[in-house]
Design a protein around this motif. Sequence first.
Motif, PDB file in Angstrom:
ATOM      1  N   ARG A  21     -33.842   2.639 -26.568  1.00  0.00           N
ATOM      2  CA  ARG A  21     -34.753   1.503 -26.595  1.00  0.00           C
ATOM      3  C   ARG A  21     -34.808   0.884 -27.993  1.00  0.00           C
ATOM      4  O   ARG A  21     -34.818  -0.347 -28.134  1.00  0.00           O
ATOM      5  CB  ARG A  21     -36.149   1.956 -26.159  1.00  0.00           C
ATOM      6  CG  ARG A  21     -37.179   0.821 -26.011  1.00  0.00           C
ATOM      7  CD  ARG A  21     -38.556   1.404 -25.775  1.00  0.00           C
ATOM      8  NE  ARG A  21     -38.532   2.341 -24.646  1.00  0.00           N
ATOM      9  CZ  ARG A  21     -39.323   3.383 -24.524  1.00  0.00           C
ATOM     10  NH1 ARG A  21     -40.212   3.646 -25.481  1.00  0.00           N
ATOM     11  NH2 ARG A  21     -39.260   4.178 -23.461  1.00  0.00           N
ATOM     12  N   TYR A  22     -34.833   1.738 -29.016  1.00  0.00           N
ATOM     13  CA  TYR A  22     -34.886   1.224 -30.382  1.00  0.00           C
ATOM     14  C   TYR A  22     -33.603   0.465 -30.735  1.00  0.00           C
ATOM     15  O   TYR A  22     -33.654  -0.605 -31.375  1.00  0.00           O
ATOM     16  CB  TYR A  22     -35.111   2.363 -31.365  1.00  0.00           C
ATOM     17  CG  TYR A  22     -35.248   1.912 -32.799  1.00  0.00           C
ATOM     18  CD1 TYR A  22     -36.405   1.297 -33.240  1.00  0.00           C
ATOM     19  CD2 TYR A  22     -34.203   2.066 -33.706  1.00  0.00           C
ATOM     20  CE1 TYR A  22     -36.547   0.860 -34.549  1.00  0.00           C
ATOM     21  CE2 TYR A  22     -34.326   1.633 -35.019  1.00  0.00           C
ATOM     22  CZ  TYR A  22     -35.495   1.030 -35.427  1.00  0.00           C
ATOM     23  OH  TYR A  22     -35.616   0.592 -36.721  1.00  0.00           O
ATOM     24  N   PHE A  63     -33.362   8.334 -37.287  1.00  0.00           N
ATOM     25  CA  PHE A  63     -34.182   8.439 -36.072  1.00  0.00           C
ATOM     26  C   PHE A  63     -34.431   9.898 -35.697  1.00  0.00           C
ATOM     27  O   PHE A  63     -35.577  10.333 -35.545  1.00  0.00           O
ATOM     28  CB  PHE A  63     -33.491   7.709 -34.926  1.00  0.00           C
ATOM     29  CG  PHE A  63     -34.297   7.654 -33.652  1.00  0.00           C
ATOM     30  CD1 PHE A  63     -35.163   6.606 -33.416  1.00  0.00           C
ATOM     31  CD2 PHE A  63     -34.200   8.661 -32.708  1.00  0.00           C
ATOM     32  CE1 PHE A  63     -35.916   6.555 -32.256  1.00  0.00           C
ATOM     33  CE2 PHE A  63     -34.943   8.628 -31.545  1.00  0.00           C
ATOM     34  CZ  PHE A  63     -35.813   7.563 -31.322  1.00  0.00           C
ATOM     35  N   ASN A  74     -33.721  -2.916 -29.188  1.00  0.00           N
ATOM     36  CA  ASN A  74     -34.588  -3.822 -29.936  1.00  0.00           C
ATOM     37  C   ASN A  74     -33.916  -4.306 -31.223  1.00  0.00           C
ATOM     38  O   ASN A  74     -34.070  -5.467 -31.622  1.00  0.00           O
ATOM     39  CB  ASN A  74     -35.912  -3.127 -30.271  1.00  0.00           C
ATOM     40  CG  ASN A  74     -36.751  -2.850 -29.045  1.00  0.00           C
ATOM     41  OD1 ASN A  74     -36.626  -3.528 -28.028  1.00  0.00           O
ATOM     42  ND2 ASN A  74     -37.612  -1.841 -29.122  1.00  0.00           N
ATOM     43  N   LEU A  75     -33.155  -3.396 -31.874  1.00  0.00           N
ATOM     44  CA  LEU A  75     -32.463  -3.781 -33.100  1.00  0.00           C
ATOM     45  C   LEU A  75     -31.454  -4.895 -32.842  1.00  0.00           C
ATOM     46  O   LEU A  75     -31.288  -5.810 -33.664  1.00  0.00           O
ATOM     47  CB  LEU A  75     -31.740  -2.574 -33.699  1.00  0.00           C
ATOM     48  CG  LEU A  75     -32.514  -1.658 -34.636  1.00  0.00           C
ATOM     49  CD1 LEU A  75     -31.610  -0.565 -35.166  1.00  0.00           C
ATOM     50  CD2 LEU A  75     -33.116  -2.438 -35.790  1.00  0.00           C
ATOM     51  N   PRO A 117     -41.151   3.624 -37.510  1.00  0.00           N
ATOM     52  CA  PRO A 117     -40.470   2.314 -37.613  1.00  0.00           C
ATOM     53  C   PRO A 117     -40.264   1.876 -39.058  1.00  0.00           C
ATOM     54  O   PRO A 117     -39.218   1.296 -39.393  1.00  0.00           O
ATOM     55  CB  PRO A 117     -41.421   1.372 -36.865  1.00  0.00           C
ATOM     56  CG  PRO A 117     -42.158   2.242 -35.916  1.00  0.00           C
ATOM     57  CD  PRO A 117     -42.341   3.541 -36.641  1.00  0.00           C
ATOM     58  N   GLN A 162     -36.067   6.867 -26.142  1.00  0.00           N
ATOM     59  CA  GLN A 162     -36.655   6.132 -27.268  1.00  0.00           C
ATOM     60  C   GLN A 162     -35.557   5.603 -28.198  1.00  0.00           C
ATOM     61  O   GLN A 162     -35.645   4.479 -28.716  1.00  0.00           O
ATOM     62  CB  GLN A 162     -37.605   7.043 -28.049  1.00  0.00           C
ATOM     63  CG  GLN A 162     -38.821   7.512 -27.274  1.00  0.00           C
ATOM     64  CD  GLN A 162     -39.692   8.427 -28.105  1.00  0.00           C
ATOM     65  OE1 GLN A 162     -39.925   8.203 -29.288  1.00  0.00           O
ATOM     66  NE2 GLN A 162     -40.197   9.493 -27.493  1.00  0.00           N
ATOM     67  N   TYR A 163     -34.528   6.413 -28.384  1.00  0.00           N
ATOM     68  CA  TYR A 163     -33.420   6.015 -29.257  1.00  0.00           C
ATOM     69  C   TYR A 163     -32.684   4.803 -28.685  1.00  0.00           C
ATOM     70  O   TYR A 163     -32.428   3.823 -29.418  1.00  0.00           O
ATOM     71  CB  TYR A 163     -32.470   7.201 -29.420  1.00  0.00           C
ATOM     72  CG  TYR A 163     -31.185   6.889 -30.148  1.00  0.00           C
ATOM     73  CD1 TYR A 163     -31.183   6.590 -31.508  1.00  0.00           C
ATOM     74  CD2 TYR A 163     -29.970   6.899 -29.469  1.00  0.00           C
ATOM     75  CE1 TYR A 163     -29.998   6.317 -32.170  1.00  0.00           C
ATOM     76  CE2 TYR A 163     -28.779   6.621 -30.128  1.00  0.00           C
ATOM     77  CZ  TYR A 163     -28.802   6.326 -31.476  1.00  0.00           C
ATOM     78  OH  TYR A 163     -27.627   6.049 -32.131  1.00  0.00           O
ATOM     79  N   TYR A 175     -37.357   3.905 -40.483  1.00  0.00           N
ATOM     80  CA  TYR A 175     -36.071   3.389 -40.008  1.00  0.00           C
ATOM     81  C   TYR A 175     -35.717   2.092 -40.727  1.00  0.00           C
ATOM     82  O   TYR A 175     -34.562   1.878 -41.126  1.00  0.00           O
ATOM     83  CB  TYR A 175     -36.117   3.111 -38.497  1.00  0.00           C
ATOM     84  CG  TYR A 175     -36.598   4.246 -37.648  1.00  0.00           C
ATOM     85  CD1 TYR A 175     -36.461   5.566 -38.044  1.00  0.00           C
ATOM     86  CD2 TYR A 175     -37.208   3.995 -36.411  1.00  0.00           C
ATOM     87  CE1 TYR A 175     -36.914   6.601 -37.256  1.00  0.00           C
ATOM     88  CE2 TYR A 175     -37.657   5.026 -35.612  1.00  0.00           C
ATOM     89  CZ  TYR A 175     -37.521   6.319 -36.037  1.00  0.00           C
ATOM     90  OH  TYR A 175     -37.979   7.344 -35.234  1.00  0.00           O
ATOM     91  N   GLY A 180     -39.254  -3.141 -34.972  1.00  0.00           N
ATOM     92  CA  GLY A 180     -40.442  -2.396 -34.593  1.00  0.00           C
ATOM     93  C   GLY A 180     -41.657  -2.832 -35.393  1.00  0.00           C
ATOM     94  O   GLY A 180     -41.582  -3.663 -36.296  1.00  0.00           O
TER      95      GLY A 180
END
Length: 336
Positions: free
Chosen positions: A68-69, A24, A72-73, A302, A65-66, A305, A79
């Motif tokens: 949030r990602y 990331f 989501n994971l 995305p 952003q980190y 990642y 993503g």
Amino acid sequence: MGRYILRRIAVMPLILLGIVTVAFFASHVVGDPLASIVGLKALNRPEVVESAKERWGLDGSLFEQYIRYLGNLLHGDFGTSFTTRKPVLDDVLDRFPATAELTMVAMFIGGVGGIGLGVLAAARRGRFADVGIRLFALVGASVPVFWTGLIMLSVFYARLGWLPGPGRLDGRSDPPIDRTGLYTVDALLQGDVALFREAFAHLLLPGFVLGWALIGGIARTVRATVLDELHADYVRTARAKGVKERSVFIGHVLRNAMLPVLTLLGLSFAALLTGAALIETVFQWNGIGYYAVAATRSLDFPAVYGTAILGGLVFLVVNLVTDILYSFADPKVRLS
């Protein structure tokens, strides 16, 4: 053994977290993906840039952003790709069978060829066959795979026309009905022998190039371990008891010499499954490596990642399976 396996599995999420973190922040150091999302001309229009940032989750600080990602994971959301506009997980799953099919062919060529040549070199130590095999293995391990791939394409496809060119099929052929994603298997399942031959022919060049690179390391390892085992005490004892040389070599020497090769095969399989990017690019093989290269070029974060997570997961799983198999092959490791 059960506790050992559980400990290894428990550590996997932490290692994957480290991989995601490095991927990331390293990606954001490389550049800004907005240029590939909205285009260079649109970067001068603030309203377009703000809308794109909000649409693709690039608004807020880097740390936001980190977080949030990661959130989501945890919900299984990898993503959406900036370039394909599809979920990254779908892209990865669609392309994984292509890489798996190529990897299996390369592993068969590298494993069978490496072990066979290594044993032959050890049996013919110091003779012409030994020198020739070591030279062949050295060239395969030393020459960059992309250069070998280009030479093979130039000779066997462009000049001689013996084998097909890039791609998984000829341009005029339609893929088989998707059941496994493996073109050779799917072609057989639908009873199309001609399509199977075509798909298999397209596997030969890239599979051999990757397999040749494996043959070098495997053959040298097998040769060295076989020569070491031939001078071990148990071999002298077996010979003193009158055991036939063939039985000593096959039943004792080879069995113990294969233990280091098992680890090498496991690591090679994981490396091929996640790192065949150069060959997939040269042969336009629409697999994970080709996808990762395209994502890196376009700063498709995305997708970068997602491929990093897949690569890390494959390495962890393959290493765990290899260690388990090694413990069953070597009682000393199992008892420890």
